[in-house]
Design a protein around this motif. Structure first.
Motif, PDB file in Angstrom:
ATOM      1  N   ILE A 133       0.840  -1.207   0.000  1.00  0.00           N
ATOM      2  CA  ILE A 133       0.000   0.000   0.000  1.00  0.00           C
ATOM      3  C   ILE A 133       0.873   1.255   0.000  1.00  0.00           C
ATOM      4  CG2 ILE A 133      -1.556   1.375   1.465  1.00  0.00           C
ATOM      5  CD1 ILE A 133      -2.869  -1.301   2.295  1.00  0.00           C
ATOM      6  N   SER A 134       1.909   1.255   0.816  1.00  0.00           N
ATOM      7  CA  SER A 134       2.769   2.443   0.900  1.00  0.00           C
ATOM      8  C   SER A 134       3.520   2.689  -0.398  1.00  0.00           C
ATOM      9  CB  SER A 134       3.754   2.303   2.064  1.00  0.00           C
ATOM     10  OG  SER A 134       4.734   1.325   1.800  1.00  0.00           O
ATOM     11  N   VAL A 135       4.023   1.629  -1.011  1.00  0.00           N
ATOM     12  CA  VAL A 135       4.829   1.772  -2.229  1.00  0.00           C
ATOM     13  C   VAL A 135       3.960   2.135  -3.439  1.00  0.00           C
ATOM     14  CG1 VAL A 135       6.261   0.521  -3.880  1.00  0.00           C
ATOM     15  CG2 VAL A 135       6.691   0.263  -1.433  1.00  0.00           C
ATOM     16  N   LEU A 136       2.808   1.489  -3.560  1.00  0.00           N
ATOM     17  CA  LEU A 136       1.966   1.682  -4.749  1.00  0.00           C
ATOM     18  C   LEU A 136       1.050   2.897  -4.642  1.00  0.00           C
ATOM     19  CD1 LEU A 136       0.911  -2.018  -5.481  1.00  0.00           C
ATOM     20  CD2 LEU A 136       2.738  -0.689  -6.566  1.00  0.00           C
ATOM     21  N   HIS A 137       0.592   3.211  -3.438  1.00  0.00           N
ATOM     22  CA  HIS A 137      -0.448   4.234  -3.295  1.00  0.00           C
ATOM     23  C   HIS A 137      -0.006   5.500  -2.564  1.00  0.00           C
ATOM     24  CE1 HIS A 137      -3.499   1.440  -4.796  1.00  0.00           C
ATOM     25  NE2 HIS A 137      -2.970   0.523  -4.002  1.00  0.00           N
ATOM     26  N   LEU A 138       0.906   5.385  -1.620  1.00  0.00           N
ATOM     27  CA  LEU A 138       1.255   6.535  -0.800  1.00  0.00           C
ATOM     28  C   LEU A 138       2.555   7.212  -1.210  1.00  0.00           C
ATOM     29  CD1 LEU A 138       0.405   5.142   2.780  1.00  0.00           C
ATOM     30  CD2 LEU A 138      -1.108   6.294   1.147  1.00  0.00           C
ATOM     31  N   LEU A 139       3.559   6.430  -1.579  1.00  0.00           N
ATOM     32  CA  LEU A 139       4.902   6.978  -1.793  1.00  0.00           C
ATOM     33  C   LEU A 139       5.472   6.672  -3.168  1.00  0.00           C
ATOM     34  CD1 LEU A 139       6.254   5.990   1.747  1.00  0.00           C
ATOM     35  CD2 LEU A 139       5.597   8.284   0.999  1.00  0.00           C
ATOM     36  N   SER A 140       4.613   6.391  -4.130  1.00  0.00           N
ATOM     37  CA  SER A 140       5.076   6.154  -5.508  1.00  0.00           C
ATOM     38  C   SER A 140       5.627   7.452  -6.093  1.00  0.00           C
ATOM     39  CB  SER A 140       3.914   5.661  -6.373  1.00  0.00           C
ATOM     40  OG  SER A 140       2.943   6.683  -6.516  1.00  0.00           O
ATOM     41  N   ASN A 141       6.416   7.345  -7.147  1.00  0.00           N
ATOM     42  CA  ASN A 141       6.973   8.534  -7.788  1.00  0.00           C
ATOM     43  C   ASN A 141       5.871   9.491  -8.232  1.00  0.00           C
ATOM     44  OD1 ASN A 141       9.522   7.529  -7.414  1.00  0.00           O
ATOM     45  ND2 ASN A 141       9.784   6.810  -9.516  1.00  0.00           N
ATOM     46  N   ILE A 264      -6.547   8.635   0.838  1.00  0.00           N
ATOM     47  CA  ILE A 264      -6.200   7.463   0.016  1.00  0.00           C
ATOM     48  C   ILE A 264      -6.396   6.179   0.826  1.00  0.00           C
ATOM     49  CG2 ILE A 264      -4.309   6.295  -1.197  1.00  0.00           C
ATOM     50  CD1 ILE A 264      -3.190   9.208  -1.698  1.00  0.00           C
ATOM     51  N   LEU A 265      -5.933   6.194   2.074  1.00  0.00           N
ATOM     52  CA  LEU A 265      -6.088   5.002   2.920  1.00  0.00           C
ATOM     53  C   LEU A 265      -7.559   4.699   3.201  1.00  0.00           C
ATOM     54  CD1 LEU A 265      -3.126   5.576   5.390  1.00  0.00           C
ATOM     55  CD2 LEU A 265      -3.288   3.797   3.641  1.00  0.00           C
ATOM     56  N   LEU A 266      -8.356   5.719   3.387  1.00  0.00           N
ATOM     57  CA  LEU A 266      -9.791   5.501   3.612  1.00  0.00           C
ATOM     58  C   LEU A 266     -10.469   4.939   2.363  1.00  0.00           C
ATOM     59  CD1 LEU A 266     -10.678   8.686   5.707  1.00  0.00           C
ATOM     60  CD2 LEU A 266     -10.647   6.315   6.510  1.00  0.00           C
ATOM     61  N   GLU A 267     -10.007   5.367   1.188  1.00  0.00           N
ATOM     62  CA  GLU A 267     -10.535   4.802  -0.068  1.00  0.00           C
ATOM     63  C   GLU A 267     -10.187   3.324  -0.183  1.00  0.00           C
ATOM     64  OE1 GLU A 267      -9.318   6.835  -3.569  1.00  0.00           O
ATOM     65  OE2 GLU A 267     -10.635   8.566  -3.228  1.00  0.00           O
ATOM     66  N   GLU A 279      -7.980  -1.966   8.636  1.00  0.00           N
ATOM     67  CA  GLU A 279      -8.742  -1.446   9.764  1.00  0.00           C
ATOM     68  C   GLU A 279      -8.283  -0.021  10.114  1.00  0.00           C
ATOM     69  OE1 GLU A 279     -11.208  -3.010  10.874  1.00  0.00           O
ATOM     70  OE2 GLU A 279     -10.882  -5.115  10.293  1.00  0.00           O
ATOM     71  N   ARG A 280      -9.115   0.683  10.856  1.00  0.00           N
ATOM     72  CA  ARG A 280      -8.792   2.072  11.191  1.00  0.00           C
ATOM     73  C   ARG A 280      -7.509   2.164  12.010  1.00  0.00           C
ATOM     74  NH1 ARG A 280     -12.862   6.911  12.989  1.00  0.00           N
ATOM     75  NH2 ARG A 280     -13.746   6.290  10.993  1.00  0.00           N
ATOM     76  N   TYR A 281      -7.303   1.251  12.948  1.00  0.00           N
ATOM     77  CA  TYR A 281      -6.095   1.326  13.767  1.00  0.00           C
ATOM     78  C   TYR A 281      -4.837   1.087  12.930  1.00  0.00           C
ATOM     79  CZ  TYR A 281      -5.666  -3.806  13.956  1.00  0.00           C
ATOM     80  OH  TYR A 281      -5.494  -5.132  13.634  1.00  0.00           O
ATOM     81  N   MET A 282      -4.980   0.331  11.823  1.00  0.00           N
ATOM     82  CA  MET A 282      -3.845   0.137  10.921  1.00  0.00           C
ATOM     83  C   MET A 282      -3.501   1.440  10.201  1.00  0.00           C
ATOM     84  SD  MET A 282      -4.994  -3.480   9.210  1.00  0.00           S
ATOM     85  CE  MET A 282      -5.410  -4.918  10.202  1.00  0.00           C
ATOM     86  N   ILE A 283      -4.524   2.188   9.810  1.00  0.00           N
ATOM     87  CA  ILE A 283      -4.299   3.492   9.183  1.00  0.00           C
ATOM     88  C   ILE A 283      -3.546   4.410  10.144  1.00  0.00           C
ATOM     89  CG2 ILE A 283      -5.452   5.588   8.326  1.00  0.00           C
ATOM     90  CD1 ILE A 283      -7.696   3.795   7.261  1.00  0.00           C
TER      91      ILE A 283
END
Length: 487
Positions: A133-141, A264-267, A279-283
């Motif tokens: 999730i972090s690599v593809l959605h949050l911190l991609s180029n 993005i995480l909520l989506e 889950e919310r605590y994971m976010i």
């Protein structure tokens, strides 16, 4: 019955002796483990007494005696320390899967929802999901590039603030922390928040736990009040992120616009098409990493880079000339022009070489027996990689203690985890996924600071380069300078 027992013992004794001799003989034939060299240790605490402040420096000195791979004992916990390129490569590349686990660390576990973040999560399916999730959605180029305007706005805001002091003495360190905090808050949370106090508490608690290294002494942490402090901090963190997430869930009501990392995480949570339930605590746990580690290590790198430039006027002059050539009199150097500044990139690489933000990286743990540099490393061994020592190894670097950005101008070595001579962000599966995000801020900020100002130290004071204690190595004392706007 008594007589029979005596007879049994009488006739069995020679057999028992024979079995004992045979067992000893076959044990002697068994290959013994070839463990790495190890310094003498004390009862109960092992080698913990040798790790005072500046552990990366102490371990570098010990490696000169015991070699590039040495075995320490933190009470009953075996810990290997890698201090060479070859050792780091075998751990983070050759045997990367075996050494991709994290040891259980009591205090971080309490403030990251049971190690459900990215940095401290156990290696396995959960970690693979959140790393993906972090690599593809949050911190991609692409995602990093999408926040260009935020970075440029905040750098311009910092420049205006410094200009407003009218050449008085300023605490430049505070400006750098505020810059990185504002950028990361806006990108991750949608707007700026005052979280410095919360982040300072996280830094203070980090690395103070004895129980993480000596499980039998976990009661000492409780006695010192660390468990209570960590639990109170965890509650504070949870309440903060709960409010932020609720604000995002009801963003129409609050009038928040634009998509940030929590959006993005909520989506992803709502979509749930992969079968992995976020889950919310994971976010919240992921946000602890992004906000805490992002602010801390990014501002630290900027701080050390500016310190080295102040100590090396010729390097400062070279970088300012490059900045003025690219800036061409404009109000600021835009992010799109940063790739035209090779000396800027060389300066930051050299700063990272001399001042890795986390000099021993985040600890690893082996999940199987392995061989490293010909030594046997048993399963369950903790691993520290002395990135700081490797970056100052005289067999690799010419004049390793000197700040010489020129060494990187015609040199392909980079900090992205493919060259083990320079690993300030780690490498392999557990390498930091936020490297590009952090360095994009650093490049833009440093380029514009030297473009817009001349910096002088107040009075006859010299620059104190003393390091702070802690997991992340900051400058102990802030940078106090007199900024003069360039004409």
């Amino acid at each position: 019955m008594s007589f029979n027992l005596q007879v049994f013992i009488l006739y069995s004794f020679p057999l028992l002796v024979a079995l004992f001799i045979l067992k000893s003989y076959f044990y002697s034939l068994k290959p013994h483990k070839n463990l790495p060299p190890s310094p003498p240790k004390l009862p109960l605490i092992g080698n913990l007494h040798q790790l005072r402040s500046g552990a990366h420096r102490i371990l570098q000195s010990m490696a000169q005696t015991y070699g590039p791979l040495m075995l320490l004992h933190f009470s009953t916990v075996p810990v290997i320390v890698a201090s060479s390129v070859d050792a780091a490569r075998e751990i983070m590349k050759t045997h990367d899967i075996i050494f991709s686990n994290r040891p259980f660390l009591n205090i971080p576990d309490r403030i990251t929802y049971g190690s459900k973040d990215i940095a401290f999560a156990q290696y396995g399916e959960y970690w693979r999901e959140v790393k993906s999730i972090s690599v593809l959605h949050l911190l991609s180029n692409k995602r990093v590039q999408s926040y260009q305007q935020v970075r440029e706005d905040e750098v311009a805001h910092m420049i205006r603030k410094i200009q407003g002091v009218n050449e008085a003495v300023v605490n430049l360190s505070e400006f750098l922390v505020l810059l990185t905090n504002n950028v990361i808050c806006r990108v991750a949370l949608g707007r700026t928040y005052k979280v410095k106090n919360m982040l300072d508490k996280i830094k203070k608690l980090s690395g103070r736990s004895i129980g993480s290294f000596i499980p039998s002494l976990v009661w000492v942490d409780r006695f010192r009040g660390l468990h209570r402090e960590a639990d109170e901090l965890a509650k504070e963190i949870d309440e903060f992120y709960e409010d932020v997430i609720e604000e995002h869930v009801n963003k129409k009501e609050f009038g928040v616009e634009g998509q940030d990392l929590i959006d993005i995480l909520l989506e992803i949570q709502k979509d749930n098409s992969t079968g992995f339930r976020l889950e919310r605590y994971m976010i919240k746990a992921i946000m602890v990493d992004i906000l805490g580690a992002g602010t801390d290590t990014t501002s630290t790198t900027l701080e050390w880079a500016i310190c080295e430039l102040l100590r090396n006027p010729s390097a400062m002059k070279e970088l300012q000339q490059e900045a003025r050539k690219i800036g061409q009199g404009r109000s600021m150097i835009p992010e799109d022009d940063i790739d035209k500044m090779p000396y800027l990139k060389a300066v930051l690489k050299e700063a990272l070489r001399l001042h890795a933000p986390i000099p021993l990286l985040v600890p690893r743990e082996s999940t199987k027996d392995a061989k490293v540099l010909g030594y046997d490393i048993p399963s369950g061994t903790q691993v520290l990689i002395n990135a700081w020592a490797i970056a100052r190894d005289p067999s690799i670097w010419e004049e390793p203690e000197e700040f010489k950005p020129e060494r990187f101008l015609n040199n392909s070595i980079d900090y992205k985890g493919f060259h083990f001579e320079l690993i300030p962000f780690g490498a392999g599966r557990r390498g930091c996924p936020g490297v590009r995000f952090a360095m994009t801020i650093n490049e833009l900020a440093l380029a514009n600071l030297v473009y817009k100002f001349e910096f002088a130290l107040p009075g006859e004071e010299s620059l104190d380069m003393t390091e702070s204690d802690g997991v992340t190595i900051h400058k102990k004392f802030p940078i106090l300078v007199i900024p003069t706007p360039c004409e």
